[in-house]
Design a protein around this motif. Structure first.
Motif, short mmCIF file in Angstrom:
data_model
loop_
_atom_site.label_atom_id
_atom_site.label_comp_id
_atom_site.label_asym_id
_atom_site.label_seq_id
_atom_site.Cartn_x
_atom_site.Cartn_y
_atom_site.Cartn_z
N ARG A 1 3.51 5.31 -12.07
CA ARG A 1 4.95 5.42 -12.34
C ARG A 1 5.58 4.02 -12.40
N TYR A 2 5.15 3.15 -11.51
CA TYR A 2 5.64 1.77 -11.55
C TYR A 2 5.23 1.11 -12.86
N ALA A 3 3.95 1.31 -13.27
CA ALA A 3 3.46 0.72 -14.51
C ALA A 3 4.25 1.22 -15.72
N PHE A 4 4.55 2.52 -15.73
CA PHE A 4 5.30 3.09 -16.85
C PHE A 4 6.72 2.57 -16.89
N GLU A 5 7.38 2.58 -15.74
CA GLU A 5 8.79 2.17 -15.69
C GLU A 5 8.97 0.69 -15.99
N GLN A 6 7.96 -0.13 -15.67
CA GLN A 6 8.05 -1.57 -15.90
C GLN A 6 7.48 -1.99 -17.26
N GLY A 7 7.03 -1.01 -18.06
CA GLY A 7 6.60 -1.31 -19.41
C GLY A 7 5.26 -1.99 -19.55
N PHE A 8 4.33 -1.72 -18.65
CA PHE A 8 3.00 -2.34 -18.76
C PHE A 8 2.21 -1.70 -19.91
N ASP A 9 1.40 -2.52 -20.57
CA ASP A 9 0.57 -2.06 -21.68
C ASP A 9 -0.80 -1.59 -21.21
N VAL A 10 -1.30 -2.19 -20.15
CA VAL A 10 -2.64 -1.90 -19.63
C VAL A 10 -2.57 -1.81 -18.11
N ALA A 11 -3.29 -0.84 -17.54
CA ALA A 11 -3.37 -0.74 -16.09
C ALA A 11 -4.82 -0.50 -15.69
N VAL A 12 -5.24 -1.16 -14.63
CA VAL A 12 -6.57 -0.92 -14.06
C VAL A 12 -6.40 -0.43 -12.63
N GLN A 13 -7.31 0.43 -12.20
CA GLN A 13 -7.35 0.86 -10.80
C GLN A 13 -8.48 0.14 -10.10
N VAL A 14 -8.17 -0.45 -8.96
CA VAL A 14 -9.17 -1.13 -8.13
C VAL A 14 -8.91 -0.72 -6.69
N ASP A 15 -9.83 -0.02 -6.08
CA ASP A 15 -9.61 0.46 -4.71
C ASP A 15 -9.47 -0.70 -3.73
N GLY A 16 -8.66 -0.47 -2.70
CA GLY A 16 -8.40 -1.50 -1.72
C GLY A 16 -9.49 -1.69 -0.69
N ASP A 17 -10.56 -0.87 -0.75
CA ASP A 17 -11.60 -0.95 0.26
C ASP A 17 -12.72 -1.92 -0.10
N GLY A 18 -12.64 -2.56 -1.25
CA GLY A 18 -13.63 -3.56 -1.62
C GLY A 18 -14.85 -3.04 -2.36
N GLN A 19 -14.93 -1.73 -2.62
CA GLN A 19 -16.10 -1.19 -3.32
C GLN A 19 -16.14 -1.61 -4.78
N HIS A 20 -14.98 -1.80 -5.40
CA HIS A 20 -14.92 -2.16 -6.82
C HIS A 20 -14.90 -3.67 -6.96
N ASP A 21 -15.76 -4.19 -7.79
CA ASP A 21 -15.87 -5.63 -8.00
C ASP A 21 -15.05 -6.04 -9.22
N PRO A 22 -13.92 -6.73 -9.04
CA PRO A 22 -13.10 -7.12 -10.19
C PRO A 22 -13.82 -8.00 -11.20
N ALA A 23 -14.93 -8.62 -10.81
CA ALA A 23 -15.70 -9.41 -11.76
C ALA A 23 -16.27 -8.54 -12.88
N GLN A 24 -16.33 -7.21 -12.66
CA GLN A 24 -16.84 -6.29 -13.67
C GLN A 24 -15.73 -5.72 -14.57
#
Length: 262
Positions: free
Chosen positions: A95-118
């Motif tokens: 909802r924040y992404a939509f209201e602020q007009g973002f074109d792209v959004a990624v989900q990255v969990d806060g527990d460190g399992q997802h590696d942003p390098a990928q």
């Protein structure tokens, strides 16, 4: 059939993805519940990949220093007054992404399992216009994923059921490592499953005719916090999600605002 990209030297390089991102307004949504041990590193790793990403940490009623650490790192912190669960936290980010007009959004969990390098792997098909939703899968390209036998069986069951429902092959319906374009942002801002959402969100995406692609990723062990799915809850979880999938077949999903005005 879903487009399942193999691991290869031709996978999109970081530089190429950054060039394609160009002037696109981009957001990293980081849902977090009591992740003080890992959320700071997650923010740093996203910035190391691309300083142009705005980072929104959705603090899902944490009782530790999650929000404070995220704020100290310069992330935009959205504090929920109490714990809504992963679905409510993720939809808040969309909802924040939509209201602020973002074109792209990624989900990255806060527990460190997802590696942003990928993230180049996940963003590549999105930026090339081949997909509206790209999911990082632990099971594409023969990758090995370590988990309990019960959890692996559950994931295979979900994948088989969802593949039959959406009429294309999917392998990792519980992955929260994903990226969407503006169409996906609008959809998930309007309607997002709130309990254990990833499986249902995959079905919802295809019902709205968004193009889904999986790409191979390797996920790490959690560096903090604890999983919301324990061994005791596994059977309950599987039963509830399977029921939700079938209920969803007859459900009228919310129509994104952008589609209502077409």
């Amino acid at each position: 059939m879903a487009e399942l990209a193999p691991v290869s030297p031709a996978a999109p390089a970081k530089h190429g993805v950054l060039v394609q991102l160009g002037e696109l307004k981009r957001l990293a949504i980081v849902p977090a519940f009591n992740e003080e041990a890992s959320v700071g590193r997650v923010i740093d790793e996203i910035r190391a990949f691309d300083p142009g990403f705005e980072i929104a940490v959705v603090d899902d009623g944490s009782t530790d220093r999650t929000a404070g650490i995220a704020d100290d790192r310069g992330a935009h912190v959205i504090r929920l007054p109490f714990n809504l669960g992963i679905g409510g936290a993720v939809q808040t980010g969309y909802r924040y992404a939509f209201e602020q007009g973002f074109d792209v959004a990624v989900q990255v969990d806060g527990d460190g399992q997802h590696d942003p390098a990928q993230l180049p792997l996940i963003l590549g098909p999105l930026l090339d216009g081949r997909a509206d939703l790209v999911v990082g899968s632990r099971f594409v390209g023969g990758g090995a994923y370590r988990s309990t036998a019960a959890r692996r069986i559950g994931i295979r069951i979900f994948a088989s059921v969802v593949s039959a429902v959406v009429r294309q092959r999917v392998t990792d319906t519980t992955s929260g490592f994903r990226a969407v374009n503006r169409k996906g942002i609008a959809l998930f801002a309007a309607d997002y499953p709130h309990d254990y959402p990833e499986v249902e969100a995959t079905v919802m995406c295809v019902k709205h005719k968004l193009r889904l692609t999986e790409v191979p990723v390797v996920m790490r062990e959690r560096s903090g916090g604890r999983s919301s799915i324990t061994a005791v809850r596994s059977v309950y979880y599987m039963t509830k999600v399977l029921l939700a999938i079938f209920v969803g077949l007859f459900r009228r999903y919310a129509v994104p605002v952008e589609e209502e005005h077409k």
